[in-house]
Design a protein around this motif. Structure first.
Motif, short mmCIF file in Angstrom:
data_model
loop_
_atom_site.label_atom_id
_atom_site.label_comp_id
_atom_site.label_asym_id
_atom_site.label_seq_id
_atom_site.Cartn_x
_atom_site.Cartn_y
_atom_site.Cartn_z
N GLY A 65 0.80 -1.16 -0.18
CA GLY A 65 -0.03 -0.01 -0.12
C GLY A 65 0.96 1.40 0.10
N THR A 66 2.10 1.27 -0.01
CA THR A 66 3.11 2.38 0.08
C THR A 66 4.44 1.99 -0.50
N PHE A 67 4.72 3.21 -1.60
CA PHE A 67 6.10 3.06 -2.24
C PHE A 67 6.67 4.21 -2.33
N GLU A 68 7.98 4.46 -1.87
CA GLU A 68 8.74 5.63 -2.34
C GLU A 68 9.41 5.54 -3.76
N LEU A 78 6.17 9.85 -2.60
CA LEU A 78 5.61 8.73 -2.09
C LEU A 78 4.31 8.59 -2.58
N VAL A 79 3.92 7.25 -2.99
CA VAL A 79 2.63 6.96 -3.52
C VAL A 79 2.04 5.71 -2.52
N THR A 80 0.93 6.22 -2.11
CA THR A 80 0.02 5.47 -1.05
C THR A 80 -1.32 5.07 -1.45
N SER A 81 -1.73 4.00 -1.10
CA SER A 81 -3.18 3.75 -1.07
C SER A 81 -3.93 3.19 0.33
N ASP A 82 -2.72 3.07 1.38
CA ASP A 82 -3.11 2.71 2.44
C ASP A 82 -4.13 3.39 3.35
N PRO A 83 -5.18 2.84 3.68
CA PRO A 83 -6.33 3.70 4.46
C PRO A 83 -6.00 4.24 5.64
N ALA A 84 -4.84 3.73 6.54
CA ALA A 84 -4.24 4.27 7.55
C ALA A 84 -3.71 5.71 7.31
N ASN A 85 -2.95 5.56 6.14
CA ASN A 85 -2.15 6.77 5.70
C ASN A 85 -3.07 8.04 5.24
N ILE A 86 -4.33 7.32 4.53
CA ILE A 86 -5.35 8.04 4.01
C ILE A 86 -5.96 8.92 5.08
N LEU A 111 8.40 11.85 5.91
CA LEU A 111 8.06 12.93 5.06
C LEU A 111 8.84 14.17 5.37
N LYS A 112 9.63 14.57 4.44
CA LYS A 112 10.18 16.02 4.62
C LYS A 112 9.22 17.08 4.10
N PRO A 113 9.38 18.29 4.59
CA PRO A 113 8.40 19.47 4.37
C PRO A 113 8.31 19.34 2.64
N ASN A 114 7.07 19.46 2.12
CA ASN A 114 6.83 19.64 0.61
C ASN A 114 7.10 18.10 -0.10
N THR A 115 7.30 17.25 0.55
CA THR A 115 7.45 15.99 -0.29
C THR A 115 5.97 15.64 -0.85
N LYS A 116 6.41 15.41 -2.25
CA LYS A 116 5.16 15.20 -3.14
C LYS A 116 4.53 13.73 -2.56
N VAL A 117 3.32 13.68 -2.35
CA VAL A 117 2.51 12.49 -2.16
C VAL A 117 1.18 12.32 -2.76
N ILE A 118 1.44 10.99 -3.63
CA ILE A 118 0.25 10.71 -4.44
C ILE A 118 -0.62 9.77 -4.00
N VAL A 119 -1.69 9.96 -3.72
CA VAL A 119 -2.74 9.08 -2.92
C VAL A 119 -3.53 8.42 -4.20
N SER A 120 -3.47 7.01 -4.35
CA SER A 120 -4.27 6.45 -5.32
C SER A 120 -5.64 5.96 -4.82
N PHE A 121 -6.61 6.68 -5.00
CA PHE A 121 -7.95 6.18 -4.50
C PHE A 121 -8.23 4.93 -5.24
N TYR A 122 -8.06 4.80 -6.69
CA TYR A 122 -8.24 3.84 -7.43
C TYR A 122 -7.63 2.39 -7.03
N SER A 123 -6.52 2.47 -6.52
CA SER A 123 -5.64 1.14 -5.81
C SER A 123 -6.51 0.96 -4.43
#
Length: 510
Positions: free
Chosen positions: A73-76, A88-96, A399-411
């Motif tokens: 559910g999470t990958f850097e 950072l790409v995530t689809s983990d409900p806890a992260n969401i 996560l450092k400040p301004n780290t791009k986080v992509i949340v994949s709702f599809y996944s």
């Protein structure tokens, strides 16, 4: 000496470019080898994981889904050092839940998001802090107005009666295929324009007229996805040169402005009508003196465009995938028809033409089918976030400040760890309790309408509208998918069917 300096620069540039290109081509070639079963990107020298993006850019959502399931559910993701592509790409409900609710204030849309979505200006999609509160408060006040839902229901009924059914009947009589996705986009475009601008462009007419603004949304959602995955320098160069998807985005921007600006003036008697969306936003802007620094007309343009985008694209996406899944599952269609007959007493009224908001609420199995469709095909497939302050996610990622986080709702809707081994199966019963009532899931597990404080304000409106339209179509027509026509998700931020949804219609009830 100067000549030798230029030669050194040229030699370095040539060597770097040649080496980079060679490694990139080798990496893409090796990534395409059939023996490589893992979906995890290889971290190559110099080019890092860029070959993975190039390889899967034409099916990005399904590729990220495979990656999320393999990586828990999470990958850097690491890009070349000079491209600023680390994310950072995530689809983990806890992260969401953490990003969208628990630590909401640390994840505003921010300047990077605004750069990508600049076409939407100061509308609610880009807004943060006080401006976002103004949008949210004003929209809620209109949606809760005593006459709003009555007007909405009347507008939907009217468009079904004068637009949807006549157009579908025309295709049926001609015996030709119809692209339901195009029909739904036109239907929702007309409805949202009437709701926001008090103007019906009648794009859903027998002759299916071409309206540049209506079609411009399709170009925008593709360009915005590629702004997420391409280096900023690349898409900015394309914009400056006027090529590729950036050229289409610029043309779409012009089409929006030419369509919206003439319709944001106010007629006599509308100045104090709080049931009108733009009237309420005009008053809020003037009272609070907050909004676009470029003036009232720009603020109203941005507001209207954001609402039109939400009303046209997300609702039409929901309808498209729901009807496709129902056509793919005849037993579901049978159960929906049985529910409509029993709950709405259709045998007593064979001349029924449409269904009201109140009646749509009685259709629990149709509601379950819609929720299941939204789980598998959420209209907004991904979200972009970045923390203001350092943060550690529940998954353990720092996560450092301004780290791009992509949340994949599809996944998220397709993860076995979240929805079980049957996560890819279409099961409306998943949403029905043993007593026949509706089951509810938390938004961080079912983020089809976003999550936390930014949950879509039009959620209930969308549910009602989709069920009203779907019920009318299912009641009146048999839907047969066109053989050989591919139906796959598009590579865009809104999950459309890439090639449309072409079907053959036949009459069910008269």
């Amino acid at each position: 000496m100067a000549i030798f300096g230029y030669l050194e620069i040229f030699f370095f540039t040539f060597t770097f470019t040649f080496t980079f290109t060679f490694i990139l081509l080798c990496a893409v070639w090796r990534s395409n080898k059939s023996w490589r079963k893992s979906s995890v990107p290889t971290d190559w020298p110099l080019v890092r994981m860029l070959p993975w993006v190039l390889q899967f850019s034409r099916r990005i959502h399904s590729s990220v889904e495979q990656l999320m399931n393999e990586c828990g559910g999470t990958f850097e993701f690491k890009g070349p050092w000079f491209c600023n592509m680390d994310m950072l790409v995530t689809s983990d409900p806890a992260n969401i839940h953490h990003i969208f609710s628990k630590n909401f204030s640390n994840y505003p849309k921010g300047p990077e998001f605004r750069k990508i979505f600049e076409v939407f200006g100061d509308g609610i999609f880009n807004a943060d802090f006080e401006l976002w509160e103004l949008h949210r408060r004003t929209t809620l006040s209109v949606f809760s107005h005593a006459t709003f839902h009555t007007s909405l229901g009347r507008a939907v009924w009217g468009k079904v009666e004068t637009g949807l059914l006549p157009v579908l009947d025309s295709f049926l009589k001609q015996g030709v295929d119809v692209d339901l996705q195009d029909i739904f986009q036109r239907f929702n475009f007309d409805n949202i324009c009437k709701l926001v601008l008090d103007y019906d462009p009648q794009s859903l007419s027998i002759d299916l007229p071409y309206i540049p603004c209506e079609k411009a949304f399709n170009d925008v959602i593709e360009a915005l996805l590629y702004r997420h995955i391409l280096p900023e320098s690349v898409w900015k160069l394309q914009k400056w040169l006027g090529v590729g998807k950036e050229r289409k985005l610029t043309e779409a921007w012009k089409a929006f402005d030419e369509f919206i600006y003439p319709h944001i003036t106010f007629r006599d008697g509308e100045q104090n009508d709080d049931s009108k969306l733009l009237t309420s936003f005009r008053k809020a802007y003037q009272e609070k003196n907050k909004g676009s620094s470029r003036g009232l007309s720009v603020f109203l343009r941005d507001t209207a465009l954001n609402l039109m985008f939400a009303g046209r694209d997300t609702t039409s996406s929901g309808l498209t995938w729901l009807l496709w899944l129902i056509a793919m599952n005849p037993l579901t269609e049978t159960k929906i028809l049985e529910e409509m007959e029993s709950e709405l007493r259709l045998k007593e009224d064979k001349n029924r033409r449409f269904f009201s908001v109140e009646e749509s609420r009685k259709l629990h199995y149709l509601h379950g089918a819609l929720c299941e469709s939204l789980r598998l095909f959420p209209p907004v497939a991904m979200e972009h976030k970045a923390p203001v302050e350092p943060d550690t996610l529940p998954s353990g990622n720092y996560l450092k400040p301004n780290t791009k986080v992509i949340v994949s709702f599809y996944s998220t809707g397709r993860m076995e760890s979240v929805w079980g081994k049957d996560c890819l199966d279409f099961k409306p019963e998943r949403w029905i309790s043993p007593g026949g009532g509706l089951k509810h899931e938390p938004s961080y597990k079912f983020p089809a309408f976003n999550a936390g404080p930014r949950t879509c304000l039009g959620k209930e409106m969308a549910f009602a509208q989709i069920k009203m339209v779907a019920a009318s179509i299912i009641y009146h027509y048999n839907i047969q998918l066109v053989e050989g026509h591919p139906v796959t998700p598009s590579d865009s931020i809104i999950l459309q069917a890439k090639h449309g949804l072409k079907v053959k219609l036949s009459r069910r009830n008269v």
